[in-house]
Scaffold this motif. Structure first.
Motif, PDB file in Angstrom:
ATOM      1  N   MET A 131      44.087  36.385  31.680  1.00  0.00           N
ATOM      2  CA  MET A 131      43.326  37.569  31.309  1.00  0.00           C
ATOM      3  C   MET A 131      41.976  37.544  32.022  1.00  0.00           C
ATOM      4  O   MET A 131      41.475  36.480  32.394  1.00  0.00           O
ATOM      5  CB  MET A 131      43.096  37.580  29.809  1.00  0.00           C
ATOM      6  N   VAL A 132      41.409  38.737  32.178  1.00  0.00           N
ATOM      7  CA  VAL A 132      40.127  38.867  32.884  1.00  0.00           C
ATOM      8  C   VAL A 132      39.117  39.490  31.923  1.00  0.00           C
ATOM      9  O   VAL A 132      39.451  40.430  31.195  1.00  0.00           O
ATOM     10  CB  VAL A 132      40.315  39.773  34.128  1.00  0.00           C
ATOM     11  N   LEU A 133      37.888  38.961  31.918  1.00  0.00           N
ATOM     12  CA  LEU A 133      36.856  39.552  31.051  1.00  0.00           C
ATOM     13  C   LEU A 133      36.520  40.948  31.549  1.00  0.00           C
ATOM     14  O   LEU A 133      36.254  41.158  32.739  1.00  0.00           O
ATOM     15  CB  LEU A 133      35.592  38.689  31.028  1.00  0.00           C
ATOM     16  N   LYS A 134      36.522  41.911  30.642  1.00  0.00           N
ATOM     17  CA  LYS A 134      36.278  43.317  30.973  1.00  0.00           C
ATOM     18  C   LYS A 134      34.800  43.547  31.317  1.00  0.00           C
ATOM     19  O   LYS A 134      33.938  42.881  30.768  1.00  0.00           O
ATOM     20  CB  LYS A 134      36.611  44.193  29.756  1.00  0.00           C
ATOM     21  N   PRO A 135      34.539  44.541  32.176  1.00  0.00           N
ATOM     22  CA  PRO A 135      33.131  44.761  32.544  1.00  0.00           C
ATOM     23  C   PRO A 135      32.280  45.405  31.441  1.00  0.00           C
ATOM     24  O   PRO A 135      31.108  45.055  31.303  1.00  0.00           O
ATOM     25  CB  PRO A 135      33.220  45.686  33.764  1.00  0.00           C
ATOM     26  N   ASP A 159      41.319  41.725  29.394  1.00  0.00           N
ATOM     27  CA  ASP A 159      42.472  42.587  29.677  1.00  0.00           C
ATOM     28  C   ASP A 159      43.276  41.957  30.806  1.00  0.00           C
ATOM     29  O   ASP A 159      42.801  41.028  31.478  1.00  0.00           O
ATOM     30  CB  ASP A 159      41.961  43.983  30.075  1.00  0.00           C
ATOM     31  N   ARG A 160      44.487  42.498  31.040  1.00  0.00           N
ATOM     32  CA  ARG A 160      45.344  41.932  32.088  1.00  0.00           C
ATOM     33  C   ARG A 160      44.794  42.284  33.473  1.00  0.00           C
ATOM     34  O   ARG A 160      44.185  43.349  33.650  1.00  0.00           O
ATOM     35  CB  ARG A 160      46.766  42.486  31.940  1.00  0.00           C
ATOM     36  N   GLU A 198      40.896  33.522  33.072  1.00  0.00           N
ATOM     37  CA  GLU A 198      41.187  33.368  34.502  1.00  0.00           C
ATOM     38  C   GLU A 198      40.087  33.959  35.379  1.00  0.00           C
ATOM     39  O   GLU A 198      40.082  33.773  36.578  1.00  0.00           O
ATOM     40  CB  GLU A 198      42.535  33.995  34.843  1.00  0.00           C
ATOM     41  N   GLY A 199      39.174  34.689  34.783  1.00  0.00           N
ATOM     42  CA  GLY A 199      38.110  35.245  35.596  1.00  0.00           C
ATOM     43  C   GLY A 199      37.348  36.333  34.875  1.00  0.00           C
ATOM     44  O   GLY A 199      37.557  36.598  33.698  1.00  0.00           O
ATOM     45  N   VAL A 200      36.429  36.911  35.640  1.00  0.00           N
ATOM     46  CA  VAL A 200      35.554  37.965  35.138  1.00  0.00           C
ATOM     47  C   VAL A 200      35.713  39.130  36.110  1.00  0.00           C
ATOM     48  O   VAL A 200      35.798  38.897  37.332  1.00  0.00           O
ATOM     49  CB  VAL A 200      34.091  37.461  35.146  1.00  0.00           C
ATOM     50  N   ASP A 201      35.774  40.340  35.607  1.00  0.00           N
ATOM     51  CA  ASP A 201      35.877  41.502  36.494  1.00  0.00           C
ATOM     52  C   ASP A 201      34.797  41.397  37.582  1.00  0.00           C
ATOM     53  O   ASP A 201      33.618  41.174  37.291  1.00  0.00           O
ATOM     54  CB  ASP A 201      35.687  42.789  35.686  1.00  0.00           C
ATOM     55  N   LEU A 204      29.553  38.074  22.805  1.00  0.00           N
ATOM     56  CA  LEU A 204      30.012  39.203  23.641  1.00  0.00           C
ATOM     57  C   LEU A 204      30.766  40.234  22.803  1.00  0.00           C
ATOM     58  O   LEU A 204      30.708  41.440  23.089  1.00  0.00           O
ATOM     59  CB  LEU A 204      30.890  38.665  24.785  1.00  0.00           C
ATOM     60  N   ARG A 205      31.446  39.773  21.770  1.00  0.00           N
ATOM     61  CA  ARG A 205      32.248  40.714  20.948  1.00  0.00           C
ATOM     62  C   ARG A 205      31.370  41.730  20.217  1.00  0.00           C
ATOM     63  O   ARG A 205      31.835  42.794  19.833  1.00  0.00           O
ATOM     64  CB  ARG A 205      33.122  39.947  19.951  1.00  0.00           C
ATOM     65  N   ASP A 206      30.081  41.401  20.051  1.00  0.00           N
ATOM     66  CA  ASP A 206      29.178  42.368  19.417  1.00  0.00           C
ATOM     67  C   ASP A 206      28.915  43.565  20.324  1.00  0.00           C
ATOM     68  O   ASP A 206      28.305  44.544  19.893  1.00  0.00           O
ATOM     69  CB  ASP A 206      27.832  41.703  19.069  1.00  0.00           C
TER      70      ASP A 206
END
Ligand code: ADE
Length: 267
Positions: free
Chosen positions: A60-64, A51-52, A120-123, A38-40
């Motif tokens: 933290m929540v995975l950004k969209p 992000d928060r 903690e989750g995904v957007d 995903l970092r790519d």
């Protein structure tokens, strides 16, 4: 078929892809598993994927954005400019429960994208506007979707034609749709499997049921079906509500119910 897995832990998959069924399925050309970091798909110097949460709270929540970019890079347009249908599955404890029937449906696809949730989750916009399905492998919370993606890939890959040496063996599975039409253990759809034994016929005083040594294939078949129904009734009674039982199996359930009622009266 092809699995495209989007994860922040690409190395996690090297072990399962290097062993057993998934290794064999890949080597035999039955399945292609592509792992995407995903970092790519980040665009900042720190390769930020999370992000928060808005509104506060722990974790933290995975950004969209990286997830949308990752999936969109996989969903290439066809020469006529149309976007091909592409199943995109988000693995999360909020998803619908993964069952054998879902594995059978997935095995008919040519390509599936698996998004491993994390932290903690995904957007939520990933679930509502990017994923076509959200799947949980059970009512427990894992640290992320990687193990769940591995479970999905293994259970689907073993159903692909040619992956198991014996073409027929998935049809014998507990839960298999095809099992309904087969003789043997899980003859009725949605039942647990019957017990299995191998040599020696006696081990530390524990004997293999005599019927399995008898060579009487009719009796063996009946014994296996009775065991499958009995086990299901004892361990997973809710499965019997959905199971397509034949007459013989319905009789076994009736006997079990009568036996339980009688012991209830006696007890
Ligand atoms: N991620 C965390 N827990 C999960 C679960 N039970 N199923 C799928 N993905 C998950």
């Amino acid at each position: 078929m092809t699995f495209d897995v989007i994860t922040i832990f690409p190395e996690f998959f090297s072990s399962i892809l290097g062993h057993g069924l998934l290794k064999r399925g890949s080597a035999g050309g039955h399945v292609s598993i592509r792992i995407h970091d995903l970092r790519d798909f980040t665009e900042d110097r720190h390769r930020t994927v999370d992000d928060r949460p808005f509104g506060g709270g722990p974790g933290m929540v995975l950004k969209p954005e990286p997830l949308f970019r990752a999936v969109e890079s996989l969903r290439q347009a066809t020469p006529d400019g149309s976007k091909p249908r592409l199943p995109v599955i988000l693995l999360s404890p909020q998803g619908r429960l993964f069952r054998q029937q879902a594995a059978e449906e997935m095995a008919r696809e040519s390509r599936i994208v698996l998004i491993c949730g994390r932290y903690e989750g995904v957007d939520e916009r990933v679930a509502t506007a990017l994923a076509t399905d959200e799947i949980s492998i059970g009512d427990y919370v894992l640290a992320g979707g990687e193990l769940a993606a591995a479970v999905v890939m293994e259970s689907v890959t073993r159903l692909l034609p040619g992956v198991l040496g014996n073409e027929d063996s998935p049809k014998q599975d507990s839960f298999s749709e095809a099992a309904a039409n087969e003789n043997g253990c899980s003859a009725a759809r949605g039942l647990l499997d019957c017990p299995h034994y191998t040599r020696p016929p006696e081990f530390r005083g524990l004997r293999v049921p005599e019927v399995l040594l008898s060579g009487d294939h009719g009796a063996i078949r009946r014994w296996r079906r009775r065991e499958a129904v009995t086990r299901t009734w004892r361990r997973r009674p809710e499965l019997l509500e959905q199971a397509a039982l034949d007459r013989e199996e319905i009789e076994v359930v009736a006997e079990l119910r009568q036996g339980a009622a009688r012991s209830g009266i006696e007890g």
